[in-house]
Design an enzyme around this catalytic site. Structure first.
Site, short mmCIF file in Angstrom:
data_model
loop_
_atom_site.label_atom_id
_atom_site.label_comp_id
_atom_site.label_asym_id
_atom_site.label_seq_id
_atom_site.Cartn_x
_atom_site.Cartn_y
_atom_site.Cartn_z
N TYR A 150 0.87 -1.19 0.00
CA TYR A 150 0.00 0.00 0.00
C TYR A 150 0.89 1.23 0.00
O TYR A 150 1.86 1.30 0.77
CB TYR A 150 -0.89 0.00 1.25
CG TYR A 150 -1.79 1.20 1.38
CD1 TYR A 150 -1.54 2.19 2.34
CD2 TYR A 150 -2.90 1.36 0.56
CE1 TYR A 150 -2.37 3.30 2.46
CE2 TYR A 150 -3.74 2.47 0.67
CZ TYR A 150 -3.46 3.44 1.62
OH TYR A 150 -4.28 4.53 1.74
N ASP A 245 9.22 2.57 -0.70
CA ASP A 245 8.23 3.23 0.14
C ASP A 245 8.57 2.88 1.59
O ASP A 245 8.20 1.82 2.09
CB ASP A 245 6.82 2.77 -0.24
CG ASP A 245 5.78 3.47 0.62
OD1 ASP A 245 4.59 3.43 0.26
OD2 ASP A 245 6.16 4.05 1.66
N LYS A 273 5.10 9.18 8.67
CA LYS A 273 4.87 8.64 10.01
C LYS A 273 5.92 9.11 11.03
O LYS A 273 5.82 10.20 11.57
CB LYS A 273 4.79 7.12 9.92
CG LYS A 273 3.56 6.67 9.07
CD LYS A 273 3.37 5.18 9.04
CE LYS A 273 2.36 4.77 7.99
NZ LYS A 273 0.99 4.69 8.48
P1 KE4 Z 1 -0.65 8.39 4.53
O1 KE4 Z 1 -1.17 9.08 3.28
O2 KE4 Z 1 -1.74 7.58 5.23
O3 KE4 Z 1 0.10 9.30 5.47
O4 KE4 Z 1 0.46 7.33 4.05
C1 KE4 Z 1 0.12 6.39 3.06
C2 KE4 Z 1 1.06 5.21 3.17
C3 KE4 Z 1 2.08 5.09 2.26
N1 KE4 Z 1 2.96 4.07 2.32
C4 KE4 Z 1 2.85 3.12 3.29
C5 KE4 Z 1 3.83 1.99 3.32
C6 KE4 Z 1 1.81 3.20 4.26
O5 KE4 Z 1 1.70 2.24 5.20
C7 KE4 Z 1 0.91 4.27 4.20
C8 KE4 Z 1 -0.26 4.40 5.18
N2 KE4 Z 1 -0.41 3.35 6.12
C9 KE4 Z 1 -1.76 3.11 6.56
C10 KE4 Z 1 -1.77 1.94 7.54
N3 KE4 Z 1 -0.97 0.84 7.15
C11 KE4 Z 1 -2.37 4.32 7.19
C12 KE4 Z 1 -3.62 4.06 8.01
C13 KE4 Z 1 -4.87 4.49 7.28
O6 KE4 Z 1 -4.91 4.46 6.05
O7 KE4 Z 1 -5.81 4.86 8.00
#
Ligand code: KE4
Length: 440
Positions: A150, A245, A273
């Site tokens: 993701y 990523d 994060k």
């Molecule tokens: P954000 O746009 O949510 O800040 O980051 C996206 C993203 C990009 N790359 C990786 C490897 C990620 O894990 C994420 C976002 N992670 C999720 C949970 N695994 C965020 C939680 C959610 O979507 O509510």
């Protein structure tokens, strides 16, 4: 401070009913809705260290940690002090500020492949910008990603994605133009042959291969020996850019992220994060030559009102400084190993088939009797049992991610006593999971 129990969710239930009248699904992000595990999402009123408290005042040991940012736990005094003094100086200027520069220097000196960095406000923005940059550098459009990974919710990445899409069991998102989806090719994680065949099949070449160097959005799936090296080799051979990523793994697995440990250098790295310490943040970076393609130096446009926000930068700097304290990562690793060992022992005692994948303070639990090395195998694990486990652990005062396709995060605030209490709580939870046949 009341211990969690079934009865103590009345306030969350009332708040959730109200929230559903004004917020889509009552939440601001789908995975928080507890759809995959059942029950009412807890409304969290506060967090401190390794604990959160629900609106009903019940206390939980927290392994969501805001989905990764809180590597030093909730409201660490040093982070609170840094953020409070930043806020007192102003919340946002829309102009460069010194803390932004300090964090940029920290990123460039810590992450092996980054010489220049650009801050944005989310991991989604980081990955979206990295892909646009790779397309500009290579003058190609196609992207190769891996099933179950993701990279945020921009159109290019929503095919066979992990995290919330896997949680809701949707292979793609509505609203993504077919023309856009057609530019994204996906192959199984850890499958070198499939990756090589994809390169052979697309003679026009890929702009980029994007990968989570340690996958954290299908549960935790580490790279098999040679997988990332093959991605590096194929990208170098074909003139594609390799994007790591590291939104989860950056500054979580080490100050240099996964790439510093695994020894594979990407062309572009995405971060998020931890570098924001719980505030909205993202970043992407790479060599000077690649990054100078980004405006105002080059033709790739990317911008953001709150990019490099001074409060987020202060929170990120304070969080990273806590991890620079000698032994921080090794302590984190030993606490996480204690948790993994204890949970596996309790699962065995209950006669429940559980596989654990752990890299540092990232732990994935699968209700499965076999190894999990890719998305298919993760999906074959018993999600019904995970839901039962999640519910029972919640009743025992332990807050796990409300999805089998996420990562349990350990922070430096988690003590051995927290881990032992978690393991103790899992005894009843695994016993409940022992009942009934296995289901998908
Ligand atoms: P954000 O746009 O949510 O800040 O980051 C996206 C993203 C990009 N790359 C990786 C490897 C990620 O894990 C994420 C976002 N992670 C999720 C949970 N695994 C965020 C939680 C959610 O979507 O509510």
């Amino acid at each position: 401070m009341t211990k969690a129990s079934k009865a103590s969710q009345a306030k969350s239930e009332a708040l959730f009913a109200r929230a559903r009248k004004v917020m889509v699904g009552g939440v601001s992000s789908p995975v928080r809705a507890f759809k995959a595990v059942g029950g009412t999402p807890l409304f969290i009123s506060r967090g401190r260290g390794s604990h959160v408290w629900s609106a009903d005042g019940a206390r939980y040991i927290d392994y969501v940690c805001s989905w990764g940012p809180l590597i030093a736990g909730h409201s660490h005094p040093k982070v609170v002090r840094a953020v409070s003094s930043a806020v007192a100086r102003g919340t946002s200027f829309g102009a460069p500020c010194e803390d932004e520069l300090k964090l940029a220097e920290k990123v460039c000196s810590s992450v092996p492949s980054i010489e220049r960095v650009r801050f944005v406000s989310s991991g989604t923005e980081a990955a979206m910008s990295a892909l646009r940059l790779a397309r500009a550098c290579t003058k190609r459009d196609k992207l190769l990603k891996f099933d179950g990974c993701y990279h945020g919710h921009s159109d290019a990445f929503l095919t066979n994605a992990g995290s919330g899409l896997a949680t809701l069991d949707v292979p793609a998102s509505a609203g993504v133009p077919a023309s856009s989806a057609a530019e994204t090719v996906t192959v199984p994680y850890n499958d070198v042959e499939a990756m090589e065949s994809a390169f052979d099949a697309h003679k026009e070449g890929f702009a980029a291969v994007i990968v989570e160097p340690v996958a954290g959005n299908m549960g935790v799936v580490p790279p098999e020996e040679g997988f990332l090296e093959a991605a590096r080799r194929l990208c170098t051979r074909d003139g594609s850019l390799l994007i790591f990523d590291e939104v989860i793994t950056g500054f979580r697995l080490s100050l240099g992220g996964a790439q510093a440990i695994l020894g594979v250098r990407p062309d572009i790295t995405c971060l998020g994060k931890v570098i924001g310490g719980g505030f909205p943040v993202g970043a992407y970076g790479g060599s000077e030559a690649v990054m100078n393609m980004v405006a105002p130096e080059g033709p790739v446009y990317q911008a953001g009102t709150l990019s490099g926000n001074p409060v987020a930068m202060a929170a990120g700097l304070a969080t990273i400084s806590l991890m620079e304290v000698g032994g921080g990562y090794s302590r984190l690793d030993s606490t996480s190993a204690r948790l993994e060992r204890g949970l596996l022992e309790e699962a065995e005692r209950a006669g429940v088939q559980v596989t654990a994948n752990r890299v540092g303070s990232m732990l994935g639990l699968f209700f499965s009797g076999s190894r999990v090395t890719n998305f298919e195998e993760a999906k074959n694990a018993d999600r019904g049992r995970y839901a039962k486990f999640h519910r029972s652990m919640l009743d025992e005062g332990v807050y796990l991610p409300p999805s089998a396709f996420e990562t349990l995060f350990v922070s430096t605030a988690h003590t051995d006593a927290d881990v032992d209490a978690t393991v103790k709580a899992s005894r009843a939870a695994f016993a409940k999971c022992a009942e009934g046949a296995y289901s998908r």
